[in-house]
Structures are given as structure tokens and as C-alpha cells.
Scaffold this motif. Structure first.
Motif: not given
Length: 425
Positions: A34-43, A58-66, A69-75
Motif C-alpha cells: 500500500k502506497a501513501f503520501r505522508v505530509a512532512t510539514h517541512n521536517n 521511499t519512492y519519491n524524494i520531496d524534502n519539503r512537503e511530503h 512510501v510503499a509499505v509491504p502488506p505485513q507492515e
């Protein structure tokens, strides 16, 4: 240099045709991920720390806003227990990769026939991209030639096509495109091929296209990371780097777009860890692919010069110009670049309503060092050096895994944007 189709195919050799999973490796299917876009709030560092104990990709490298990540089913349950601010990119990444479409076979064309637009209905294997360009060139042999820009780590040719209009080949400033420097960004290959296709097929019937091709020579390299591209099709759809191995390192691959020999030595825009997605290499320009691309670039610079360079990527819907290495810097022609980017974005939007953000790379998105745009601007002396990040924006729209049904819409809107840009520049 020009190559006959037969010689071109011979030079590509058996490695170009390899389609099997590399020996000792199993294909990664991402079933149930399952792939998620996680808000980083610049951190983003705090988010990375929280998910560091998971096997998330981790498959998109955005160092500011988000962070994507793709998470395996067991996690998945453990990830959700972190209570991060996240939206879903893929409910089942493996299923969406399957929906993206199988890599279709290309049957080629008869001598002197123009390839069909059905080419853009599906994704294709590396060897078929070579054949497609060979067929396209053969159909317009008086206005094009096949070119090469060096050889990959595993021995594949970095191939391309050179197009020209009135005045003959090599008589005009260069428009120079790179596709698929990051292996998983398949849509970038199709977009630059669509532009090449339309420049040739519409030259005799469309006055705007004729004026553009009479104004510039085009050099279009659709797959500048062939080893990585092949690996995404045989083994790991989300692979990013090349496939370079190095003595004493267990991790494979260098990010070709952090390896250019300009501002490579700076920190915070690339990684010195060979296992990271943005690994910069051991020395500036030390990847085989970059050596070939640098030589090709300098050849264009020293001929008629470079008017426009675009490194095509996905995803996020951005038009980015220098600089990546310093967020406080802007190019000398910043106002003009901003105006052209605004006009290009507006023209892109007319086709399907797709919105693009534009601005200097570092301040608009994130810091990069040793990247192609900064090199082309400062060493290659291109008047305009851009990165275009294609569809989608992200959440709920597929990320790197763009369905085949979106190939043509993506290509069409970019073609419209390029017609505006190339007429206005």
C-alpha cells in the motif's frame, strides 16, 4: 555520428535485447503493498525516522512537503499505528502495476512506412524503443539520423535521433531532450518520442511545426539510463538509479542526475551513501552514462550551441529551471524563463486542465547537486535548461505507475506546451 539501421542494431548487441530477470534475482511484484503520501510539514527527517524500522520503499524524494512510501502488506498496520498525516497513492501497488499494462510487443513496419500512433497506447521494452526510432528515422531519412551518446555500464548504447529542417543537418542551434534518466519514469520516454514523431510527421503539413524544425536542430535521447530501464521491466518496477557496481560496495547503482561534473562536490543535494536513491557516485562524472552524455553535450555546445535543454521526469507536474544547488540563486534571464514557463504551463493546461507549478528548481522543489540542468546552464551554456516533471501530482493518481491510458493525454499536452515554447523562445 550517423548510423545505418543495421549497424545501429549490431552496436546495441545482445544486452539490448535481454528481457530475462537477472541471474540470482527474483522479480519484485509489490503485491499487497500500500502506497501513501505522508505530509512532512517541512521536517522530512522526522518522518523518515518514524518509518525507519519498517521495510517501506521511499519512492519519491520531496524534502519539503511530503514523502511517498510503499509499505509491504505485513507492515501496513504498524505504519497506520504511527498516526501520520497520509493519503493513499495505491491501495494495492502490485495490482496497479498490473493495470499499468503489460509491456507490449512492437511488430515494426515495412520499409519506409511510418510507425503507427498505436505505439503510444502501451509501454514497450527497451529493444522495441530502439526499433521504433530506427523505423521512424528510416521513414524520414532525409531529415533525420540516428545518434549515440556513449554506452551504459552493462554495455547498452544510449541511442537517440537527430532531426533537422531547412538548411540541412547541424545548421541550427540545438534543442536537446533527455528521457528516462531515472529508470522508473517510463512516461518520460513516451513523451519525448511523441514529440519526435510529431516533428517529423507534421513537418510537411503544419506551418507551426515547419517553422520550429526549420529554426532548430533536435537531439532527442529517449532512454539515457538503459540498464536501469531494463531492470524496471525485468525485476523491480520502482528502480531509479543505473546498475553500476563498485568495488567494496554491496549496493548497486548511481543516480546519473546527481553525477554531472558541476557543483557535484557540494553537500545536501545528493547522497554519499551508495544504498540511497540519490547516490552521487565516488567522483564527479564517474558513471559511464554520464561520461557519454557529457561528451555529447559538449559536442552540441561547441557546434551551433544549445538553445533549449529539457530533462524529462515524472512525477509532480513541475517546470523547473536553474538552480538546484543553491536556493538563493536565480538565472540571469530569470524573468524571461519565468514568463516562458508560465506560458508553457498555460498551454499545457488547455488540453486537459492539467496544472503545472514552475520556478527555480531548489526553491520550488528541493536541492540537487550534480544535476543535468545546472550543468547545461553553466557549462553547456544552454540559453534555457529545464526539468519538466510530468503527470501525475501524486495522491490517488498513480505516482510513477501511470496507466497506459494516460500516455497519449500526457504526451499531447506536452506537445502543445512545446509548440508554444519553441515558437516563443
Amino acid at each position: 555520428m550517423k548510423l545505418s539501421t543495421a549497424i545501429f542494431q549490431i552496436l546495441l548487441g545482445p544486452l539490448a535485447l535481454a528481457g530475462a530477470v537477472p541471474k540470482g534475482e527474483s522479480k519484485i511484484t509489490y503485491g499487497g503493498y500500500k502506497a501513501f503520501r505522508v505530509a512532512t510539514h517541512n521536517n522530512p527527517a522526522a518522518i523518515k525516522e518514524k518509518i525507519s524500522k519498517l521495510s517501506a520503499v521511499t519512492y519519491n524524494i520531496d524534502n519539503r512537503e511530503h514523502l511517498d512510501v510503499a509499505v509491504p502488506p505485513q507492515e501496513i498496520a504498524a505504519f497506520e499505528a504511527l498516526k501520520l498525516e497520509a493519503s493513499v497513492l495505491h491501495e494495492d501497488l502490485g495490482a496497479d502495476i498490473a493495470k499499468e499494462g503489460t509491456v507490449a510487443a512492437y511488430e515494426g513496419v515495412s520499409a519506409q512506412a511510418v510507425p503507427s500512433l498505436t505505439w503510444f497506447n502501451a509501454y514497450h521494452a527497451y529493444a522495441d524503443h530502439v526499433t521504433f526510432f530506427s523505423d521512424l528515422q528510416a521513414a524520414f531519412s532525409n531529415q533525420s539520423e540516428l545518434v549515440t551518446a556513449g554506452t551504459s555500464f552493462e554495455g547498452r548504447t544510449i541511442f537517440g535521433i537527430h532531426l533537422w529542417g531547412s538548411g540541412g543537418k547541424g545548421s541550427k542551434p540545438a534543442v536537446y531532450y533527455h528521457g528516462t534518466v531515472h529508470a522508473r519514469e517510463w512516461i518520460s520516454t513516451k513523451v519525448v518520442e511523441y514529440i519526435a514523431y510529431n516533428l517529423l510527421t507534421q513537418y510537411g503539413t503544419n506551418t507551426t511545426v515547419k517553422a520550429i524544425l526549420d529554426k532548430y536542430d533536435f537531439y532527442i535521447l529517449p532512454v539515457v539510463n538503459p540498464d536501469g530501464f531494463v531492470y524496471t521491466q525485468t525485476t523491480n518496477r520502482l528502480w531509479r538509479k543505473n546498475r553500476q557496481t563498485r568495488s567494496g560496495q554491496s549496493c548497486v547503482g548511481t543516480d546519473i542526475n546527481r553525477n554531472w561534473p558541476y557543483k557535484w562536490e557540494l553537500t545536501n543535494g545528493a547522497s554519499t551513501n551508495a544504498c540511497d536513491e540519490t547516490y552521487k557516485g565516488l567522483a564527479a562524472g564517474d558513471s559511464p552514462e554520464n561520461k557519454g552524455l557529457v561528451a555529447f553535450t559538449l559536442g552540441l555546445k561547441n557546434s551551433k550551441g544549445i538553445k533549449l535543454f529539457i530533462d524529462w521526469h515524472s512525477y509532480g507536474q513541475y517546470i523547473l529551471f536553474p538552480y538546484g544547488y543553491d536556493c538563493s540563486l536565480k538565472p540571469a534571464n530569470y524573468a524571461l524563463q519565468s514568463s516562458l514557463a508560465a506560458g508553457t504551463a498555460a498551454r499545457i493546461k488547455l488540453s486537459y486542465g492539467t496544472s503545472f507549478t514552475y520556478g527555480p528548481s531548489c526553491s520550488t522543489l528541493y536541492a540537487t547537486t550534480g544535476d543535468s540542468v545546472d550543468y547545461l546552464d553553466s557549462v553547456g551554456l544552454a540559453q534555457y535548461a529545464w526539468t519538466i516533471e510530468l503527470r501525475p501530482t501524486g495522491s490517488g493518481t498513480g505516482g510513477f505507475v501511470l496507466p497506459a491510458a494516460q500516455i497519449l493525454p500526457t504526451a499531447i499536452e506536452q506537445w502543445e506546451g512545446q509548440k508554444y515554447l519553441l515558437a516563443a523562445a
